[in-house]
Scaffold this active site. Structure first.
Site, mmCIF file in Angstrom:
data_model
loop_
_atom_site.group_PDB
_atom_site.id
_atom_site.type_symbol
_atom_site.label_atom_id
_atom_site.label_comp_id
_atom_site.label_asym_id
_atom_site.label_seq_id
_atom_site.Cartn_x
_atom_site.Cartn_y
_atom_site.Cartn_z
ATOM 1 N N LEU A 189 0.821 -1.205 0.000
ATOM 2 C CA LEU A 189 0.000 0.000 0.000
ATOM 3 C C LEU A 189 0.862 1.266 0.000
ATOM 4 O O LEU A 189 1.664 1.491 0.901
ATOM 5 C CB LEU A 189 -0.915 -0.003 1.234
ATOM 6 C CG LEU A 189 -1.914 1.145 1.350
ATOM 7 C CD1 LEU A 189 -2.813 1.243 0.138
ATOM 8 C CD2 LEU A 189 -2.749 0.980 2.617
ATOM 9 N N HIS A 190 0.660 2.112 -1.033
ATOM 10 C CA HIS A 190 1.471 3.329 -1.145
ATOM 11 C C HIS A 190 0.824 4.326 -2.093
ATOM 12 O O HIS A 190 0.023 3.980 -2.959
ATOM 13 C CB HIS A 190 2.880 3.005 -1.646
ATOM 14 C CG HIS A 190 2.919 2.493 -3.063
ATOM 15 N ND1 HIS A 190 2.533 1.213 -3.418
ATOM 16 C CD2 HIS A 190 3.303 3.085 -4.236
ATOM 17 C CE1 HIS A 190 2.678 1.040 -4.716
ATOM 18 N NE2 HIS A 190 3.133 2.164 -5.247
ATOM 19 N N PHE A 191 1.181 5.598 -1.892
ATOM 20 C CA PHE A 191 0.853 6.704 -2.783
ATOM 21 C C PHE A 191 2.153 7.266 -3.355
ATOM 22 O O PHE A 191 3.203 7.193 -2.716
ATOM 23 C CB PHE A 191 0.149 7.843 -2.037
ATOM 24 C CG PHE A 191 -1.236 7.538 -1.555
ATOM 25 C CD1 PHE A 191 -2.361 7.962 -2.262
ATOM 26 C CD2 PHE A 191 -1.442 6.846 -0.371
ATOM 27 C CE1 PHE A 191 -3.640 7.701 -1.821
ATOM 28 C CE2 PHE A 191 -2.716 6.578 0.089
ATOM 29 C CZ PHE A 191 -3.819 7.010 -0.630
#
Length: 348
Positions: A189-191
Site C-alpha cells: 500500500l502506497h501513494f
C-alpha cells in the site's frame, strides 16, 4: 509541530486552506531539504536534472516531460493478475528498502487524542524516496509500513493522504494512487508524492454533481469522479464518501487511479474566496495486467491527470494533444459509462 531526524508529527492545527503558495510549510521544507540531500548523496538510481518540458497549450494544457532514465532504470514492476492479491513478503516491498531511502516517519498526533491509551508507534507511516523519480521530490507515502498491507486502499490510508495534502502550502504538491491492474508496480500500500511546477487543467476543471459529495468530471478526456475538501470538517465525511466508491470498485474488480491536488473550489462563492480546496479524482478504468508496454507513455495516475512523462525523445517531439486525448479516453470512457448510474445509486 515537532520534528526529529527521522520523524515528522503534525496535528489539525497545521491544516491550511488559504492560498499561501508563495511559501513553504514546515512539511514542504522538511520534504524538499531531505529529498535534495539524498539526491546529492547518490541515493537514487540517477540524477534528476531539469526535465525537458512542454505545455501543449491546447484545450487541456497537457504537461509533457521527457524522462528517458526513469523508463530505462526503474525497478522491474511486479506481475499482477487481480485487483486484490495477498501481500507476499517474499517479493519486494517497501519494508525492504535501504535505510538511506527513508525520508522520515509521519505521525498524525490528533488521531490518538480521543484514545490516549493508544500507542502512536503502532502507526508507522513512512515517506521514502522513489529511487527512479519522475519529478522533483518524488517520494512514496507508505501508510502503516510495518503492517504489510496490499495495494488496496483503506480509510486510514486515504485520510492520511488527504491530511498530507492539507499540511503542504505548496500548490505544486501532488499525490497519486494506482491500484493493481492500473499500473501499480508494487503490491504494498502506497501513494506517489511529488512537486510539479505547472498548472494542470484539473485544478479548475468544471464538475457536475452526481449525488451528495460525489461529482463527475466529463469535461476532460479521462472521465471520472470528483470530490473535494474545503474545510476541516469535510475531511472524514469526504474520506467516507470516497471509500464507498473505492469499496464498490474493489468488489467489482475494477482497477482505478486516484489523484489529489490543490485547486479552485467546485462552487465559487464569497465564502470560498482565497480558498484552495483539495480536489480528489477517482478514475475507474480498463484493466491492464502484465508487464508495462512499449508505448511512448503508460496511462497511469499522473497521465490521467494531464501530466505525461514520455519515455523516448522521438515520441516527445511528435506527441500531440489528439494522441493523448485518444489514449486517456480509451482507458476510462467505457468503464465510466458502464458504472456511472450504479455509482449514483451508491450515494442515494
Amino acid at each position: 509541530m515537532t520534528e526529529s531526524s527521522l520523524q515528522f508529527s503534525y496535528s489539525e492545527d497545521d491544516f491550511i486552506f488559504e492560498n499561501r503558495c508563495d511559501k513553504n510549510s514546515l512539511f514542504d521544507q522538511y520534504l524538499k531539504t531531505n529529498w535534495e540531500t539524498k539526491m546529492n548523496n547518490g541515493c537514487f538510481r540517477y540524477q534528476l536534472r531539469d526535465l525537458e518540458t512542454k505545455d501543449l497549450q491546447g484545450k487541456y494544457n497537457f504537461i509533457v516531460q521527457l524522462n528517458i532514465k526513469r523508463a530505462i532504470e526503474r525497478r522491474t514492476p511486479q506481475l499482477v493478475s487481480d485487483i486484490s492479491m495477498p501481500f507476499d513478503k517474499d517479493k519486494f516491498h517497501f519494508g525492504k528498502v535501504n535505510e538511506k531511502e527513508v525520508l522520515f516517519m509521519i505521525q498524525p498526533q490528533h488521531w490518538f487524542q480521543s484514545k490516549p491509551e493508544s500507542n502512536v508507534e503502532t502507526y508507522k507511516h513512512a515517506l521514502i524516496i522513489n529511487v527512479s523519480p519522475l519529478e522533483f521530490g518524488h517520494s512514496l507515502l507508505v501508510p502503516c509500513i510495518d503492517r504489510f498491507c496490499p495495494q488496496v486502499l483503506n480509510f486510514n490510508a486515504l485520510r492520511l493522504a488527504v491530511e498530507i495534502m492539507l499540511i503542504s502550502f505548496d500548490r505544486d504538491f501532488r499525490l497519486g494512487f494506482n491500484s493493481l491492474g492500473a499500473y501499480a508496480s508494487v503490491n504494498h500500500l502506497h501513494f506517489h508524492a511529488y512537486y510539479l511546477k505547472h498548472r494542470l487543467y484539473l485544478e479548475s476543471a468544471p464538475v457536475t454533481q452526481l449525488e451528495d459529495r460525489c461529482y463527475i468530471l466529463t469535461s476532460f478526456p479521462s472521465e471520472g469522479f470528483a470530490f473535494e475538501v474545503v474545510k476541516k470538517e469535510d475531511i472524514l465525511e469526504v474520506v467516507r464518501s470516497v471509500m464507498i466508491l473505492i469499496d464498490f470498485l474493489v468488489e467489482k474488480k475494477i482497477p482505478h487511479n486516484i489523484f489529489l491536488t490543490r485547486g479552485n473550489t467546485f462552487c465559487s462563492s464569497k465564502e470560498n474566496t482565497g480558498i484552495l480546496s483539495v480536489r480528489l479524482y477517482v478514475w475507474a478504468r480498463e484493466a491492464y495486467y502484465g508487464t508495462k508496454n512499449d508505448l511512448s507513455f503508460n496511462v497511469a495516475v499522473c497521465e490521467l491527470a494531464g501530466h505525461i512523462p514520455i519515455k523516448d525523445e522521438r515520441s516527445f517531439e511528435s506527441i500531440d494533444e489528439d494522441n493523448i486525448v485518444a489514449q486517456l479516453r480509451e482507458a476510462c470512457h467505457c468503464t465510466f459509462i458502464s458504472i456511472r448510474d450504479k455509482v449514483k445509486q451508491l450515494y442515494n
